[in-house]
Design a protein around this motif. Structure first.
Motif, PDB file in Angstrom:
ATOM      1  N   LYS A   1       0.802  -1.213   0.000  1.00 20.92           N
ATOM      2  CA  LYS A   1       0.000   0.000   0.000  1.00 20.92           C
ATOM      3  C   LYS A   1       0.837   1.266   0.000  1.00 20.92           C
ATOM      4  O   LYS A   1       0.388   2.310  -0.445  1.00 20.92           O
ATOM      5  CB  LYS A   1      -0.908   0.019   1.236  1.00 20.92           C
ATOM      6  CG  LYS A   1      -1.864  -1.158   1.310  1.00 20.92           C
ATOM      7  CD  LYS A   1      -2.965  -1.045   0.295  1.00 20.92           C
ATOM      8  CE  LYS A   1      -3.872  -2.238   0.370  1.00 20.92           C
ATOM      9  NZ  LYS A   1      -5.276  -1.962   0.254  1.00 20.92           N
ATOM     10  N   SER A   2       2.043   1.185   0.538  1.00 21.74           N
ATOM     11  CA  SER A   2       2.893   2.377   0.601  1.00 21.74           C
ATOM     12  C   SER A   2       4.346   1.952   0.747  1.00 21.74           C
ATOM     13  O   SER A   2       4.652   0.789   1.024  1.00 21.74           O
ATOM     14  CB  SER A   2       2.487   3.269   1.776  1.00 21.74           C
ATOM     15  OG  SER A   2       2.703   2.601   3.001  1.00 21.74           O
TER      16      SER A   2
ATOM     17  N   LYS B   1       1.349   8.194  -6.413  1.00 24.11           N
ATOM     18  CA  LYS B   1       0.852   9.545  -6.659  1.00 24.11           C
ATOM     19  C   LYS B   1       0.864  10.431  -5.406  1.00 24.11           C
ATOM     20  O   LYS B   1       0.969  11.648  -5.514  1.00 24.11           O
ATOM     21  CB  LYS B   1      -0.585   9.486  -7.191  1.00 24.11           C
ATOM     22  CG  LYS B   1      -0.718   9.019  -8.619  1.00 24.11           C
ATOM     23  CD  LYS B   1      -2.180   9.119  -9.057  1.00 24.11           C
ATOM     24  CE  LYS B   1      -2.353   8.755 -10.525  1.00 24.11           C
ATOM     25  NZ  LYS B   1      -3.775   8.869 -10.940  1.00 24.11           N
ATOM     26  N   THR B   2       0.721   9.826  -4.231  1.00 20.01           N
ATOM     27  CA  THR B   2       0.611  10.612  -3.001  1.00 20.01           C
ATOM     28  C   THR B   2       1.929  10.595  -2.236  1.00 20.01           C
ATOM     29  O   THR B   2       2.421   9.529  -1.876  1.00 20.01           O
ATOM     30  CB  THR B   2      -0.516  10.071  -2.102  1.00 20.01           C
ATOM     31  OG1 THR B   2      -1.750  10.119  -2.829  1.00 20.01           O
ATOM     32  CG2 THR B   2      -0.639  10.904  -0.836  1.00 20.01           C
ATOM     33  N   ILE B   3       2.469  11.765  -2.010  1.00 23.04           N
ATOM     34  CA  ILE B   3       3.743  11.904  -1.293  1.00 23.04           C
ATOM     35  C   ILE B   3       3.464  12.559   0.057  1.00 23.04           C
ATOM     36  O   ILE B   3       2.766  13.563   0.140  1.00 23.04           O
ATOM     37  CB  ILE B   3       4.740  12.749  -2.107  1.00 23.04           C
ATOM     38  CG1 ILE B   3       5.068  12.027  -3.418  1.00 23.04           C
ATOM     39  CG2 ILE B   3       6.015  13.007  -1.303  1.00 23.04           C
ATOM     40  CD1 ILE B   3       5.861  12.846  -4.391  1.00 23.04           C
TER      41      ILE B   3
ATOM     42  N   LYS C   1       0.586  15.481  -0.367  1.00 25.49           N
ATOM     43  CA  LYS C   1       0.095  16.040  -1.626  1.00 25.49           C
ATOM     44  C   LYS C   1      -0.062  14.904  -2.632  1.00 25.49           C
ATOM     45  O   LYS C   1       0.816  14.047  -2.758  1.00 25.49           O
ATOM     46  CB  LYS C   1       1.063  17.084  -2.191  1.00 25.49           C
ATOM     47  CG  LYS C   1       0.570  17.706  -3.502  1.00 25.49           C
ATOM     48  CD  LYS C   1       1.512  18.788  -4.007  1.00 25.49           C
ATOM     49  CE  LYS C   1       0.970  19.416  -5.301  1.00 25.49           C
ATOM     50  NZ  LYS C   1       1.847  20.497  -5.801  1.00 25.49           N
ATOM     51  N   THR C   2      -1.194  14.892  -3.329  1.00 26.75           N
ATOM     52  CA  THR C   2      -1.445  13.884  -4.358  1.00 26.75           C
ATOM     53  C   THR C   2      -1.238  14.500  -5.734  1.00 26.75           C
ATOM     54  O   THR C   2      -1.832  15.541  -6.060  1.00 26.75           O
ATOM     55  CB  THR C   2      -2.869  13.329  -4.242  1.00 26.75           C
ATOM     56  OG1 THR C   2      -3.017  12.689  -2.967  1.00 26.75           O
ATOM     57  CG2 THR C   2      -3.141  12.303  -5.345  1.00 26.75           C
TER      58      THR C   2
ATOM     59  N   ASN D   1      -0.777   5.476  -2.683  1.00 26.70           N
ATOM     60  CA  ASN D   1      -1.611   5.547  -3.890  1.00 26.70           C
ATOM     61  C   ASN D   1      -0.807   4.963  -5.053  1.00 26.70           C
ATOM     62  O   ASN D   1      -0.629   5.584  -6.104  1.00 26.70           O
ATOM     63  CB  ASN D   1      -2.015   6.994  -4.162  1.00 26.70           C
ATOM     64  CG  ASN D   1      -3.186   7.106  -5.122  1.00 26.70           C
ATOM     65  OD1 ASN D   1      -3.730   6.107  -5.570  1.00 26.70           O
ATOM     66  ND2 ASN D   1      -3.544   8.341  -5.453  1.00 26.70           N
ATOM     67  N   LEU D   2      -0.310   3.755  -4.831  1.00 29.41           N
ATOM     68  CA  LEU D   2       0.619   3.119  -5.758  1.00 29.41           C
ATOM     69  C   LEU D   2      -0.078   2.549  -6.985  1.00 29.41           C
ATOM     70  O   LEU D   2      -1.282   2.275  -6.968  1.00 29.41           O
ATOM     71  CB  LEU D   2       1.387   2.000  -5.036  1.00 29.41           C
ATOM     72  CG  LEU D   2       2.139   2.416  -3.765  1.00 29.41           C
ATOM     73  CD1 LEU D   2       2.772   1.202  -3.114  1.00 29.41           C
ATOM     74  CD2 LEU D   2       3.193   3.465  -4.074  1.00 29.41           C
ATOM     75  N   ASN D   3       0.702   2.330  -8.033  1.00 31.35           N
ATOM     76  CA  ASN D   3       0.118   1.811  -9.274  1.00 31.35           C
ATOM     77  C   ASN D   3      -0.022   0.285  -9.272  1.00 31.35           C
ATOM     78  O   ASN D   3      -0.275  -0.321 -10.306  1.00 31.35           O
ATOM     79  CB  ASN D   3       0.937   2.248 -10.498  1.00 31.35           C
ATOM     80  CG  ASN D   3       2.383   1.805 -10.418  1.00 31.35           C
ATOM     81  OD1 ASN D   3       2.806   1.164  -9.461  1.00 31.35           O
ATOM     82  ND2 ASN D   3       3.157   2.157 -11.439  1.00 31.35           N
TER      83      ASN D   3
END
Length: 367
Positions: A246-247, A287-289, A305-306, A343-345
């Protein structure tokens, strides 16, 4: 009643004080001693504590300085993840002797679905006993286990007779077991949620069960439905051999607090380099850092931030991190910085369906 609902025998195996136990196993001089893995009496955070240290109140995520105050004779040892992974692989291979449905949660715990198992043993309780014995024989370490009809109850049960014990919650015992538990024992109920439930007069599973789903949604948002169903023994999540990551994150605790944002950027550059390496190694992007900041007073702050596109390069990650760093003024000097990307691919969104009939079916299951 005919149904297509899943009927399962689930075991949750949890190693006892894993990191600390490995250190004691490898160094006989540390056996029966109060030890903490990670941190020091001056800086850093405890990653794990032996049971001898826990008697004095030492816990994971506690500052090394606090741990030393609670337990003056505490011994600090360094983490050795290469060794932990080596031992974890041996344990995982033991699980696979019984079933291919093994879902690791971390290096030291996993779910096993033994409804249909390679040994043809109908008793999940006996399988758990065999597994714990084999772990002891092959690694020298102790494990605890919980056995029940779903992952949630099995995980809660594995804590009941720790260390070096196990607890089976048979189908007909599920409701009484859950109603009698303090809500703080429920997996997913953290310190903040526990305190909120207490303020609302919810102290036990029985208290929780009196609340409607609408009431729980009102007070706990999206988690409300989860609490409503788990206290009724309903949790349909299957054991997934391949867990989707997930992250991904990296962080650093500093020897001295940092007050200058220039110095922070230097440290963040190093952390972003490590995040990039891990992303490339895993062949994923996100996408989300999120920037994690722990201040000198141990308060924690996160800023996220996304982005519109998936990123994995250090340059793009650091660009966003800089923006987050200067988003607002620092309230104090900093002892830890971290970067995570989510928010991984590799994520696939799935909706699980729970029905009221689930528990009726599970209670009729010959465990």
């Amino acid at each position: 009643m005919e149904t297509d609902l899943p009927i399962r025998k689930i075991i949750h195996v949890d190693m006892d004080a894993f990191y600390a136990s490995v250190a004691q196993l490898d160094n006989p001089e540390l056996r029966d001693k109060a030890i903490a893995v990670g941190g020091s009496e001056i800086r850093g955070v405890v990653s794990a504590a032996s049971y001898e240290a826990r008697k004095f109140g030492v816990r994971s995520a506690m500052s090394g300085a606090m741990a030393k105050r609670l337990c003056p004779h505490l011994i600090f040892v360094k983490s050795d993840f290469k060794r932990y992974k080596e031992v974890s692989t041996k344990i995982r291979n033991i699980f696979l002797e019984y079933t291919d449905l093994v879902e690791p949660l971390s290096l030291d715990e996993a779910y096993l679905d033994v409804t249909q198992n390679k040994k043809g043993n109908p008793s999940a309780t006996m399988i758990a006993q065999e597994i714990r014995q084999k772990i002891k024989e092959k690694t020298g370490l102790n494990a605890s286990a919980g056995i029940s009809i779903n992952k949630f109850i099995a995980k809660v049960a594995s804590d009941i007779n720790k260390p070096n014990g196990q607890k089976t919650v048979n189908p007909e015992e599920v409701i009484d077991f859950l109603e009698g538990l303090d809500v703080k024992k429920f997996y997913g109920v953290g310190k903040v949620t526990k305190e909120k439930m207490y303020r609302l007069g919810i102290f036990t599973g029985k208290d929780l069960k009196t609340k409607t789903e609408a009431y729980l949604n009102e007070h706990f948002g999206k988690s409300g439905a989860y609490y409503y169903y788990i206290v009724r023994g309903i949790h349909n999540s299957a054991v997934k051999p391949s867990r989707t990551q997930k992250s991904l994150a990296a962080e650093r605790t500093f020897n001295e607090n940092i007050a200058s944002e220039i110095y922070m950027l230097e440290r963040l550059d190093d952390i972003a380099t490590e995040v990039e390496k891990r992303l490339l190694r895993s062949k994923i992007a996100g996408k989300t850092i999120t920037l994690k900041i722990k201040y000198s007073d141990f308060t924690l702050q996160t800023r996220s931030k996304t982005l519109s596109l998936y990123v994995s390069s250090k340059e793009l990650i650091l660009e966003t991190v800089k923006e987050l760093l200067f988003q607002e003024k620092m309230k104090d000097s900093v002892r830890l910085l971290g970067i995570s990307i989510s928010n991984l691919n590799n994520e696939k969104k799935k909706k699980s369906v729970v029905t009221k009939e689930t528990i009726d079916v599970q209670l009729k299951f010959d465990f």
